[in-house]
Design a protein around this motif. Structure first.
Motif, PDB file in Angstrom:
ATOM      1  N   ASP A 198       0.829  -1.211   0.000  1.00  0.00           N
ATOM      2  CA  ASP A 198       0.000   0.000   0.000  1.00  0.00           C
ATOM      3  C   ASP A 198       0.859   1.254   0.000  1.00  0.00           C
ATOM      4  N   ARG A 201       2.069   1.647  -3.581  1.00  0.00           N
ATOM      5  CA  ARG A 201       0.949   2.065  -4.447  1.00  0.00           C
ATOM      6  C   ARG A 201       0.638   3.546  -4.252  1.00  0.00           C
ATOM      7  N   ASP A 202       0.559   3.945  -3.005  1.00  0.00           N
ATOM      8  CA  ASP A 202       0.248   5.343  -2.720  1.00  0.00           C
ATOM      9  C   ASP A 202       1.364   6.259  -3.216  1.00  0.00           C
ATOM     10  N   SER A 206      -0.554   4.276  -7.756  1.00  0.00           N
ATOM     11  CA  SER A 206      -1.038   2.998  -8.320  1.00  0.00           C
ATOM     12  C   SER A 206      -0.605   2.783  -9.763  1.00  0.00           C
ATOM     13  N   ASP A 207       0.418   3.489 -10.208  1.00  0.00           N
ATOM     14  CA  ASP A 207       0.912   3.366 -11.586  1.00  0.00           C
ATOM     15  C   ASP A 207       2.188   2.518 -11.580  1.00  0.00           C
ATOM     16  N   VAL A 208       2.039   1.250 -11.900  1.00  0.00           N
ATOM     17  CA  VAL A 208       3.178   0.349 -11.834  1.00  0.00           C
ATOM     18  C   VAL A 208       4.222   0.677 -12.898  1.00  0.00           C
ATOM     19  N   ASP A 221       2.527  -6.091 -11.294  1.00  0.00           N
ATOM     20  CA  ASP A 221       1.631  -5.500 -10.311  1.00  0.00           C
ATOM     21  C   ASP A 221       2.416  -5.325  -9.016  1.00  0.00           C
ATOM     22  N   PHE A 222       1.936  -4.441  -8.144  1.00  0.00           N
ATOM     23  CA  PHE A 222       2.612  -4.225  -6.868  1.00  0.00           C
ATOM     24  C   PHE A 222       2.602  -5.484  -5.996  1.00  0.00           C
TER      25      PHE A 222
END
Length: 376
Positions: A198, A201-202, A206-208, A221-222
Motif C-alpha cells: 500500500d 501504491r500510494d 497505483s501506476d506500476v 503488479d505491486f
C-alpha cells in the motif's frame, strides 16, 4: 556615573536573586522519581529530590569481565566487586550505570538505566530479523514484555528510566533498506506485507509503469514487488521513508506500553542513530528524552544541534567505542536541551583498550559537570 553603576548593580543583584529562586524552585519540585522539565528553553534532569543533575553514565558495568579477579558470583564477592566497580566509576566522574549492566549493581547508591530490548525479544521469539509492527497481536506481545520487565520497577527511586532498546538492528539511520526489504518478503497475507505494498501504491499513484521506471525493475503488479538485491538511489530513498513509518509505530507502541505500566519513570527512546537527510521529526518527539547514538565519525555537537532543531524534548547522547567524540569537552555542555550522555566502551574499560582512555573520560566528566552547572 555612581547612580548608573548603582542601578546596574541593583539589576545584577535582582537577576542573581531570581536565578537563585528559580534554581531553588526547581530543587523543590521533588517527585520521588527522576523527571525532566524545561524552563526558559533549558532542559533539566531532576533527581527524585528535585535537584538538577547532569547524567554521566557508563555502560557495560559487569561483574565478570576479562579483568575480574574471579568468575564466581558468591554473595561476598559480588558485594566486593560491586563496591570496586562503583568506586571506580565515581572516581572517573560517572554518576550513573548504563543500560547494559548487571542488576547486582542496582540499589547501591548509584542511579541506573534499564534497557528492555523489546525488539530483540520479539525477534528471538518469532525467529525473525525484524518485527511486523502491523500484526494484530503485535501490541499485546509488546505490552506483555513491558509488564514483565517494568512492573517490578514502578516504585524504584534509583531507576532513571528505560530504553526500549539500546539501538536497533534495523535502525533506519544505519540500515535504511532493512524494513522494506523484510516487509516485502513476508507472505501476501501478512499485515506488514499489505502495508508495504500500500505504501508503494500510494507513493506511485497505483501506476506500476512509473514505479518500474523509477526503480529500474519489471513487475506486472505491486503484488509481485520484491526489494532488489542491488537497489538504486530511488529504491533506497523509498525504503528510508517506509522505515521511518515502521519506526514511528514501533516507538509509539513502546512508549504507550511503558507509560501505561510504569507512569513514574522516563522513556528514554531507543538510542537511535541520527542522519539528518532521513530523520523523521515525529520519531524524536515520542520519548520523554530523545536519546541519540553517535555513528562512527559523527561529531557530537553537530548531531545534538541537528536533533535540537527537530524536537523540543531534552537530548541525551550515546557514545560508543574508546575514543572521545570530537568537541565533547567544549560544546556539548553549552546546549540548553542537553541533559547528559552514556558511554559504551567497546572493550573492557578496566584493562582493555578502553582502559587507557578512562583518565581522559574522567577529565571530560568533571569538566562537563562543572560547565553544565555554570551554564545553568
Amino acid at each position: 556615573m555612581r547612580r548608573i553603576f548603582s542601578q546596574y548593580s541593583t539589576w545584577i543583584l535582582a537577576l542573581a536573586l531570581l536565578w537563585g529562586l528559580g534554581r531553588r524552585a526547581l530543587c523543590a519540585q521533588g517527585s520521588g522519581f527522576y523527571q525532566v522539565v524545561t524552563r526558559g528553553g533549558v532542559a533539566w534532569l531532576l533527581s527524585p529530590g528535585g535537584t538538577p543533575t547532569l547524567l554521566l553514565g557508563l555502560n557495560h558495568a559487569l561483574l565478570i569481565t576479562p579483568s575480574a579477579p574471579r568468575t564466581d558470583l558468591a554473595p561476598d564477592y559480588v558485594d566486593q566487586r560491586a563496591a570496586h566497580i562503583l568506586a571506580a566509576l565515581q572516581a572517573a566522574g560517572f554518576n550513573a550505570v548504563g543500560p547494559d549492566a548487571d542488576a547486582d549493581l542496582w540499589h547501591r547508591g548509584v542511579p541506573y538505566i534499564q534497557t528492555l530490548d523489546l525488539s530483540r525479544h520479539l525477534q528471538a521469539e518469532q525467529q525473525t530479523p525484524l518485527v511486523d509492527v502491523y500484526a494484530p497481536d503485535y501490541t499485546q506481545k509488546l505490552r506483555s514484555l513491558v509488564e514483565i520487565a517494568c512492573r517490578p520497577r514502578v516504585r524504584d527511586p534509583d531507576l532513571i528510566g528505560y530504553f526500549s532498546d539500546d539501538g536497533l538492528d534495523w535502525d533506519p539511520a544505519s540500515h535504511p533498506t532493512a524494513a522494506l526489504s523484510y516487509y516485502l518478503g513476508l507472505p501476501l497475507s501478512a499485515p506488514g506485507r499489505q502495508r508495504a505494498m500500500d505504501f508503494l501504491r500510494d507513493r506511485y499513484h497505483s501506476d506500476v509503469a512509473i514505479f518500474n521506471r523509477t526503480w529500474g525493475v519489471r513487475v506486472k503488479d505491486f503484488l509481485y514487488v520484491a526489494f532488489p538485491a542491488a537497489p538504486d538511489a530511488a529504491a533506497v530513498h523509498d525504503a528510508a521513508v517506509f522505515a521511518d513509518q515502521v519506526l514511528l509505530r514501533y516507538l509509539q507502541s513502546a512508549a504507550d506500553a511503558i507509560h501505561a505500566v510504569d507512569p513514574n519513570h522516563l522513556y528514554l527512546g531507543a538510542n537511535l542513530g541520527f542522519v539528518p537527510a532521513t530523520a523523521a521529526s515525529l520519531v524524536w518527539n515520542i520519548p520523554d528524552v530523545a536519546s541519540v547514538g553517535l555513528l562512527p565519525g559523527q561529531d557530537s555537537s553537530a548531531v545534538l544541534s541537528g536533533l535540537h532543531d527537530l524536537t523540543p524534548h531534552p537530548l541525551m547522547l550515546g557514545i560508543r567505542g574508546c575514543a572521545l567524540p570530537p568537541a565533547s569537552e567544549k560544546k556539548m555542555p553549552t546546549l540548553p536541551a542537553w541533559i547528559g550522555y552514556v558511554w559504551t566502551p567497546s572493550s573492557d574499560w578496566e584493562s582493555g583498550a578502553c582502559a587507557a582512555t578512562m583518565p581522559d573520560w574522567g577529565q571530560v566528566n568533571h569538566a562537563a559537570a562543572a560547565q553544565h552547572a555554570a551554564a545553568r
